[in-house]
Design a protein around this motif. Structure first.
Motif, PDB file in Angstrom:
ATOM      1  N   CYS A 147       0.823  -1.211   0.000  1.00  0.00           N
ATOM      2  CA  CYS A 147       0.000   0.000   0.000  1.00  0.00           C
ATOM      3  C   CYS A 147       0.859   1.264   0.000  1.00  0.00           C
ATOM      4  CB  CYS A 147      -0.902   0.003   1.235  1.00  0.00           C
ATOM      5  SG  CYS A 147      -1.892   1.505   1.375  1.00  0.00           S
ATOM      6  N   PRO A 204      -3.212  -1.675   4.842  1.00  0.00           N
ATOM      7  CA  PRO A 204      -4.574  -2.082   4.457  1.00  0.00           C
ATOM      8  C   PRO A 204      -5.278  -2.892   5.530  1.00  0.00           C
ATOM      9  CG  PRO A 204      -3.058  -2.388   2.634  1.00  0.00           C
ATOM     10  CD  PRO A 204      -2.216  -2.007   3.814  1.00  0.00           C
ATOM     11  N   CYS A 223      -6.652   5.632   1.058  1.00  0.00           N
ATOM     12  CA  CYS A 223      -6.770   4.450   0.197  1.00  0.00           C
ATOM     13  C   CYS A 223      -7.134   4.947  -1.190  1.00  0.00           C
ATOM     14  CB  CYS A 223      -7.864   3.523   0.725  1.00  0.00           C
ATOM     15  SG  CYS A 223      -8.233   2.128  -0.374  1.00  0.00           S
ATOM     16  N   GLY A 266      -7.920   2.679  -3.678  1.00  0.00           N
ATOM     17  CA  GLY A 266      -8.678   1.625  -4.370  1.00  0.00           C
ATOM     18  C   GLY A 266      -7.852   0.949  -5.441  1.00  0.00           C
ATOM     19  N   TYR A 300      -9.886  -8.078  -0.618  1.00  0.00           N
ATOM     20  CA  TYR A 300      -9.648  -6.729  -1.129  1.00  0.00           C
ATOM     21  C   TYR A 300      -9.955  -5.754  -0.003  1.00  0.00           C
ATOM     22  CZ  TYR A 300     -10.488  -2.434  -3.783  1.00  0.00           C
ATOM     23  OH  TYR A 300     -10.479  -1.137  -4.221  1.00  0.00           O
ATOM     24  N   GLY A 348      -9.210  -2.693   0.267  1.00  0.00           N
ATOM     25  CA  GLY A 348      -9.691  -1.411  -0.257  1.00  0.00           C
ATOM     26  C   GLY A 348     -11.210  -1.393  -0.407  1.00  0.00           C
TER      27      GLY A 348
END
Lengths: 427, 257
Positions: free
Chosen positions: A31, A42, A88, A90, A103, A105
């Motif tokens: 990340c 994350p 974040c 995405g 996931y 995100g």
């Protein structure tokens, strides 16, 4: 005292994201915001969403509450949650590096949705989302649109007509990449493509509601855009913005609207690749060393990887940037973050007109973190020795140019359409 | 009293744990079924080769990434704890093959892969309560120097201790993703493995103590099994496979990435 946050209905994969994390933190290093602060890994950002979701989705959470990590936020938690939710992009890097396919995100964006339900969203993004569904942006973009229509007249491009290809022009294209839109039309005309533009900008940066988790706004603008395009009925719709706009129009719209659209969606780089493959697009060699930066939504979320590389390799000295953090290294500017920074904020705010001092502290801290996050990608790009970074997303271009400037690195990011136009000698 | 624990664990706790496991797993899986929504998707067309290589990479990528950025987790968590420690020990240790074959006779097909307790020989012998000695030759040959209960248990214990230390360290640093449940599950796993080792080696000479330790081993394993569907331990049975296959479908099959 907890706030009346609205907890979303999860899908089956999201249930998996909620309950399957084993806490190995393998995702952390993938990340861009982990390098700003470890608290933005994350796994920990997703945990902030999980704490709220457990109060509805797990038995233990309902009964035992905080003892098992289930807690609805109180008013004093909201500022902190807002910080987390907007660290974040995405990009999906955590998805690929998760050992159990979570996931994170996706949960962070659900956190945005929950915060929006209690009126905690960045004011600019909230306003853009509202304007997009109300159509309030037509007037604000009228002047720019008129200028584009004049250009199309000069180039012999039709407006709102049934053609084989429709170049979808959004408000962001006008605000951030006006020259690129014109270059795209020049390139398409050069290739003999039967192309038109719509009669009005299609969204500001649709669906802007995605950025704040406003699902009803997302559905409404997608209905508007898809409905409009189906009326014109082109065979192919071409996008310039390889951000979430591509992801949504290409893959998510059909699922959200419950039907497959009557047209195909391509990023312009895919169309140009097709023409190059067919021998129609012949590029002159540009004496320049260039590298390609993969926009996350175009490559990881869109599967477009080989096309830009093939085009660039045929037109210049192409070098790959080292992939130190997974297949796609995010700049840290996606998912609305770069839209809230400096010049981009001003551009988007030229139509939204929110008070910049509103949420001033939040924006200041976010901007500082964004500037730290981008430096990591700049170092990777710098290692290529190329001075020009080609990419295909407004956020990526802005982030790289901003990061290079802040780091004092001689790098310039340009849209691939501008590079192709230059290689063809028509820019 | 001590003998009672063994009998209770063997004939009541473990079957009950299996029942709870099946009921819990069914509940967990049904939640996915009820939340499933069929969508209209416009897939990117890709070749079968792309999909197959994508599937392999989906399973490998996270481990390769972790090997670059978090070596202790890969060595301690993945290799020591999961691959060498628990998977081989739980499913292939000769004692477990014997017990699982008793509960589920087709399991005896795995006898040729059974691992001996120590590295002396790949030739397994075990005694049934009726005093009949059964001998099995496993396929491992010289590999039993490594693939045996003692070595694998030691490796598993190293993995468990690593995870305990790692969880406590992150908890003390205030990492939100470490919850109290994480701190209790590891001592339980440690108990299972250490009591198994002690029982298998008859460390305590008296028969009562042996039966107690073995009873504790089976009782704690039963508790672990019963907890599995209601905790993150379920990742081994379902979440890992579902998660990775969904990721593959989402990114590779649907989007062509």
């Amino acid at each position: 005292m907890t706030v009346a946050i609205r907890i979303p209905v999860l899908t089956a994969p999201e249930l998996h994201y909620l309950e399957a994390c084993i806490g190995c933190a393998a995702c952390a290093a993938s990340c861009p915001y982990f390098y700003v602060s470890e608290e933005y890994s994350p796994v920990d950002k997703a945990e902030a969403a999980r704490r709220i979701l457990r109060t509805k989705y797990t038995f233990a959470g309902r009964i035992l509450g905080p003892l098992v990590g289930a807690k609805r936020p109180s008013e004093k938690d909201l500022d902190r949650l807002l910080d987390i939710a907007y660290r974040c992009t995405g990009c999906g890097s955590c998805y690929e590096t998760c050992t159990v396919g979570i996931y994170s995100g996706g949960l962070v964006f659900r956190l945005r949705e929950m915060l929006t339900s209690v009126n905690r969203a960045p004011a600019l993004l909230q306003k853009l989302s509202e304007m997009e569904t109300s159509g309030g942006y037509y007037e604000a973009l009228k002047e720019k649109w008129q200028k584009l229509v004049e250009e199309t007249g000069r180039l012999g491009v039709k407006v709102g007509a049934k053609t084989e290809v429709l170049l979808m022009v959004t408000g962001a294209d006008l605000l951030v990449g006006f020259e690129t839109v014109v270059n795209a039309l020049k390139v398409l005309k050069h290739l003999g493509v039967d192309v038109a533009i719509p009669e009005r900008p299609l969204g500001i940066r649709p669906p802007a509601g995605y950025l704040i988790g406003d699902t009803s706004s997302v559905k409404k603008i997608l209905e508007d855009i898809v409905g409009y395009i189906e009326k014109i009925s082109p065979k192919t719709v071409i996008l310039l913005d390889g951000s979430y706009v591509y992801k949504y129009l290409r893959f998510e719209a059909s699922a959200i609207l419950g039907k497959k659209p009557g047209f195909e969606v391509k990023h312009i780089v895919e169309l140009l690749y097709d023409y190059a493959k067919a021998g129609v697009l012949k590029l002159g060699k540009v004496e320049e060393k260039v590298t390609w930066h993969d926009p996350c939504y175009l490559s990881r979320w869109g599967g477009v990887k080989k096309e830009p590389r093939a085009l660039l390799a045929s037109a210049a000295e192409f070098v790959e940037a080292p992939k130190k953090y997974g297949e796609v290294a995010c700049t840290g500017g996606g998912g609305g973050v770069a839209m809230l920074h400096g010049k981009q904020f001003e551009l988007y705010n030229s139509i939204a007109r929110v008070d910049p001092s509103q949420q001033g502290e939040f924006l200041k801290k976010l901007s500082a973190d964004f500037e730290k996050a981008i430096s990591r990608r700049i170092n990777e790009l710098k290692a290529t020795g190329a001075k020009t970074v080609i990419t295909a997303c407004w956020d990526c271009i802005y982030s790289i140019n901003t990061g290079a400037q802040l780091s004092g690195v001689e790098l310039r990011a340009v849209h691939i359409v501008d590079f192709i136009a230059k290689a063809l000698g028509i820019s | 009293m001590t003998a009672e624990l063994l009998e209770f664990a063997l004939w009541y706790m473990f079957p009950a744990a299996i029942f709870i496991f099946i009921a819990g797993a069914t509940y967990r899986l049904l939640r996915y079924v009820f939340l499933f929504r069929r969508g209209a998707y416009v897939h990117r067309k890709t070749s079968a080769g792309h999909k197959v290589s994508g599937l392999i990479w989906t399973f490998l990528r996270s481990s390769i990434f972790s090997a670059r950025w978090n070596v202790p987790e890969v060595v301690g968590g993945l290799i020591a704890l999961h691959v060498l420690g628990l998977i081989l020990l739980v499913f292939l240790l000769a004692h477990h093959v014997a017990y699982l074959s008793y509960l589920f006779p087709p399991y005896s097909i795995l006898w040729p892969l059974a691992l001996p307790l120590n590295p002396v020989s790949s030739y397994l012998a075990y005694t049934t309560p009726q005093g009949v000695v059964t001998e099995v030759e496993s396929i491992w040959g010289p590999l039993t120097i490594v693939l045996n209960g003692d070595v694998l248990t030691t490796i598993a214990l190293i993995g468990i201790v690593y995870k305990m230390v790692e969880k406590v360290y992150h908890k003390l640093r205030g990492a939100p993703h470490v919850r109290w449940g994480d701190l209790t599950i590891w001592p339980l796993l440690f108990t299972i493995v250490i009591t198994g080792l002690l029982a298998a080696h008859h460390v305590f000479p008296s028969i009562e103590t042996y039966r107690f330790i073995l009873g504790l081993h089976i009782a704690s394993a039963a508790l672990f099994l019963a907890l599995m569907p209601f905790t993150k331990l379920f990742h081994f049975v379902w979440n890992f496979w579902y998660g990775k296959l969904h990721e593959w479908y989402d990114l590779v099959v649907k989007r062509g990435a």
